[in-house]
Design a protein around this motif. Structure first.
Motif, PDB file in Angstrom:
ATOM      1  N   GLN A 157      25.845  63.736  47.277  1.00  0.00           N
ATOM      2  CA  GLN A 157      25.213  62.782  47.922  1.00  0.00           C
ATOM      3  C   GLN A 157      24.038  63.700  48.746  1.00  0.00           C
ATOM      4  O   GLN A 157      24.442  64.846  49.588  1.00  0.00           O
ATOM      5  N   HIS A 158      23.127  62.812  49.754  1.00  0.00           N
ATOM      6  CA  HIS A 158      22.809  63.011  50.760  1.00  0.00           C
ATOM      7  C   HIS A 158      22.288  62.426  52.005  1.00  0.00           C
ATOM      8  O   HIS A 158      21.817  61.378  51.577  1.00  0.00           O
ATOM      9  N   GLU A 159      21.778  62.890  53.354  1.00  0.00           N
ATOM     10  CA  GLU A 159      21.637  62.534  54.354  1.00  0.00           C
ATOM     11  C   GLU A 159      21.353  62.616  55.297  1.00  0.00           C
ATOM     12  O   GLU A 159      20.750  63.802  55.548  1.00  0.00           O
ATOM     13  N   SER A 160      19.582  61.951  56.057  1.00  0.00           N
ATOM     14  CA  SER A 160      18.984  62.820  56.766  1.00  0.00           C
ATOM     15  C   SER A 160      18.771  61.538  58.135  1.00  0.00           C
ATOM     16  O   SER A 160      18.594  60.405  57.091  1.00  0.00           O
ATOM     17  N   VAL A 161      18.482  62.595  59.116  1.00  0.00           N
ATOM     18  CA  VAL A 161      18.782  61.478  60.321  1.00  0.00           C
ATOM     19  C   VAL A 161      18.220  61.840  61.869  1.00  0.00           C
ATOM     20  O   VAL A 161      18.553  63.246  61.978  1.00  0.00           O
ATOM     21  N   GLY A 162      17.152  61.276  61.948  1.00  0.00           N
ATOM     22  CA  GLY A 162      16.339  61.763  63.542  1.00  0.00           C
ATOM     23  C   GLY A 162      15.163  61.596  63.197  1.00  0.00           C
ATOM     24  O   GLY A 162      14.436  62.023  61.857  1.00  0.00           O
ATOM     25  N   PHE A 163      14.556  61.404  64.727  1.00  0.00           N
ATOM     26  CA  PHE A 163      13.053  61.690  64.433  1.00  0.00           C
ATOM     27  C   PHE A 163      12.340  60.058  63.783  1.00  0.00           C
ATOM     28  O   PHE A 163      11.640  60.539  62.780  1.00  0.00           O
ATOM     29  N   GLY A 164      13.424  59.364  63.775  1.00  0.00           N
ATOM     30  CA  GLY A 164      12.916  58.027  63.112  1.00  0.00           C
ATOM     31  C   GLY A 164      12.694  57.829  61.572  1.00  0.00           C
ATOM     32  O   GLY A 164      12.554  57.010  60.682  1.00  0.00           O
TER      33      GLY A 164
ATOM     34  N   THR B 137      31.409  57.416  29.841  1.00  0.00           N
ATOM     35  CA  THR B 137      29.484  57.623  29.658  1.00  0.00           C
ATOM     36  C   THR B 137      29.020  57.642  29.421  1.00  0.00           C
ATOM     37  O   THR B 137      27.922  57.126  29.384  1.00  0.00           O
ATOM     38  N   GLN B 138      28.669  58.833  29.874  1.00  0.00           N
ATOM     39  CA  GLN B 138      27.411  59.493  29.716  1.00  0.00           C
ATOM     40  C   GLN B 138      26.229  58.679  30.904  1.00  0.00           C
ATOM     41  O   GLN B 138      25.003  58.640  30.579  1.00  0.00           O
ATOM     42  N   THR B 139      27.189  58.479  32.108  1.00  0.00           N
ATOM     43  CA  THR B 139      26.032  57.340  32.978  1.00  0.00           C
ATOM     44  C   THR B 139      25.964  57.679  34.524  1.00  0.00           C
ATOM     45  O   THR B 139      27.241  58.124  34.775  1.00  0.00           O
ATOM     46  N   ALA B 140      25.393  58.185  34.614  1.00  0.00           N
ATOM     47  CA  ALA B 140      24.602  58.101  36.439  1.00  0.00           C
ATOM     48  C   ALA B 140      24.778  56.954  37.319  1.00  0.00           C
ATOM     49  O   ALA B 140      23.620  56.275  37.358  1.00  0.00           O
ATOM     50  N   LYS B 141      25.736  56.672  38.032  1.00  0.00           N
ATOM     51  CA  LYS B 141      25.657  55.138  38.930  1.00  0.00           C
ATOM     52  C   LYS B 141      25.548  56.194  40.311  1.00  0.00           C
ATOM     53  O   LYS B 141      25.817  56.528  41.329  1.00  0.00           O
ATOM     54  N   GLY B 142      24.471  56.164  40.456  1.00  0.00           N
ATOM     55  CA  GLY B 142      23.011  55.945  41.791  1.00  0.00           C
ATOM     56  C   GLY B 142      22.857  55.040  42.306  1.00  0.00           C
ATOM     57  O   GLY B 142      22.714  53.913  41.945  1.00  0.00           O
TER      58      GLY B 142
ATOM     59  N   ASP C 132      23.134  68.056  39.085  1.00  0.00           N
ATOM     60  CA  ASP C 132      22.482  67.212  40.659  1.00  0.00           C
ATOM     61  C   ASP C 132      21.947  68.482  41.753  1.00  0.00           C
ATOM     62  O   ASP C 132      21.254  69.199  41.260  1.00  0.00           O
ATOM     63  N   ALA C 133      21.086  68.480  42.277  1.00  0.00           N
ATOM     64  CA  ALA C 133      20.114  68.593  43.358  1.00  0.00           C
ATOM     65  C   ALA C 133      20.556  70.248  43.804  1.00  0.00           C
ATOM     66  O   ALA C 133      19.418  70.969  44.515  1.00  0.00           O
ATOM     67  N   LEU C 134      22.123  70.246  43.788  1.00  0.00           N
ATOM     68  CA  LEU C 134      22.279  71.478  44.791  1.00  0.00           C
ATOM     69  C   LEU C 134      23.349  72.386  43.886  1.00  0.00           C
ATOM     70  O   LEU C 134      23.418  73.672  43.846  1.00  0.00           O
TER      71      LEU C 134
ATOM     72  N   PRO D 134      19.186  59.928  42.656  1.00  0.00           N
ATOM     73  CA  PRO D 134      19.703  58.854  43.201  1.00  0.00           C
ATOM     74  C   PRO D 134      18.921  57.602  42.351  1.00  0.00           C
ATOM     75  O   PRO D 134      19.717  56.399  42.040  1.00  0.00           O
ATOM     76  N   ASP D 135      17.672  57.551  41.646  1.00  0.00           N
ATOM     77  CA  ASP D 135      16.731  56.821  41.503  1.00  0.00           C
ATOM     78  C   ASP D 135      16.688  57.233  40.301  1.00  0.00           C
ATOM     79  O   ASP D 135      15.831  56.665  39.032  1.00  0.00           O
ATOM     80  N   GLY D 136      16.953  58.356  39.147  1.00  0.00           N
ATOM     81  CA  GLY D 136      17.187  58.448  37.816  1.00  0.00           C
ATOM     82  C   GLY D 136      16.808  59.591  37.984  1.00  0.00           C
ATOM     83  O   GLY D 136      16.975  60.936  38.355  1.00  0.00           O
ATOM     84  N   MET D 137      16.997  59.916  36.596  1.00  0.00           N
ATOM     85  CA  MET D 137      16.521  61.587  36.006  1.00  0.00           C
ATOM     86  C   MET D 137      15.150  62.533  36.557  1.00  0.00           C
ATOM     87  O   MET D 137      14.352  61.861  36.036  1.00  0.00           O
TER      88      MET D 137
END
Length: 255
Positions: A98-105, A118-123, A136-138, A162-165
């Motif tokens: 998971q990731h989150e960015s908050v600040g400066f609008g 099930t070889q499934t990514a639930k993004g 994943d990205a980390l 989160p939106d695909g491979m």
């Protein structure tokens, strides 16, 4: 403020991402079977100017999984990422990201559950089939360290977002000495290739820190260039802290 957001996101294509123990070691040794628990601190520089944004990478392990946590923040902005994964002989099996960015609008975020049965990514933005050995990205940074230890000249990963491979592609850079606020390091380097023209990331990792990242340079576009550089590194377990082989040229404080 895009420049700060870009700096905070430097490690999402991380690289972070074990091997020789001393500062004079040559990259290419076998990577240890288990990842040591560590914490590294960095300062963020944007367009050559320190922006008061500090970053921390923390790798820990419980009885079941590893957790890799990246956080960059100041009084006005925060970017945070967490990955939960298994590790066996340079193979990472992610479970959650998971990731989150908050600040400066800015307020954005996303997450992925990896359902390997099930070889499934639930993004949070899409549900889709997982590629075999998807990362994943980390956790991609941890596996990159293995390739650097083997002195591989190029490699790529299928990465779930989160939106695909997507695919991350890397090529090796020449070894060089890198200066950071935490000291001077013999380092191996990588460059990540992007489809977007003008976008570029370069990473340097120290063999004496088991190929943990000491610096990353990121060019988002011709006008925004960011850098994060090591200010402090320490092993978290008593066993690693007492091991003179790990301590030799490894654990340093900011100066």
């Amino acid at each position: 403020m895009p420049s700060l957001a870009g700096a905070a996101l430097l490690c999402t294509s991380s690289v972070f991402a074990d091997s020789p123990r001393d500062a004079e070691s040559t990259p290419g040794a076998t990577f240890p079977l288990a990842l040591p628990e560590v914490e590294a601190s960095y300062r963020v520089v944007v367009n050559g100017i320190p922006v008061g944004l500090n970053a921390t990478i923390r790798l820990t392990r419980d009885s079941e999984h590893y957790q890799l946590h990246f956080k960059a923040q100041n009084r006005l902005f925060r970017h945070e990422e967490t990955a939960l994964f298994d590790w066996s002989n340079c193979v990472a099996k992610p479970h959650h990201y998971q990731h989150e960015s908050v600040g400066f609008g800015i307020q954005r975020g996303g997450e992925i559950d990896f359902d390997w049965d099930t070889q499934t990514a639930k993004g949070s933005k899409a549900v889709y089939p997982l590629a075999r050995n998807a990362l994943d990205a980390l956790s991609v940074a941890m596996v990159s360290r293995c390739h650097m230890a083997k002195a591989d000249q190029s490699f790529s990963f299928d990465v779930a977002e989160p939106d695909g491979m997507t695919k991350y592609q890397y090529r090796a850079l020449d070894n060089e000495t890198i200066k950071t606020p935490a000291g001077e390091w013999l380092a191996s380097g990588l460059e990540r290739d992007y489809e977007e023209r003008g976008r570029k990331s370069r990473f340097w990792a120290a063999p004496s820190l088991e190929y943990f990242m000491i610096r990353m340079d990121h060019q988002e576009n011709p006008f925004v260039r960011g850098r994060i550089e090591l200010t402090e590194f320490r092993y978290l377990s008593d066993e690693d802290s007492r091991n003179p082989e790990r301590q030799a040229g490894s654990t340093v404080s900011s100066r």
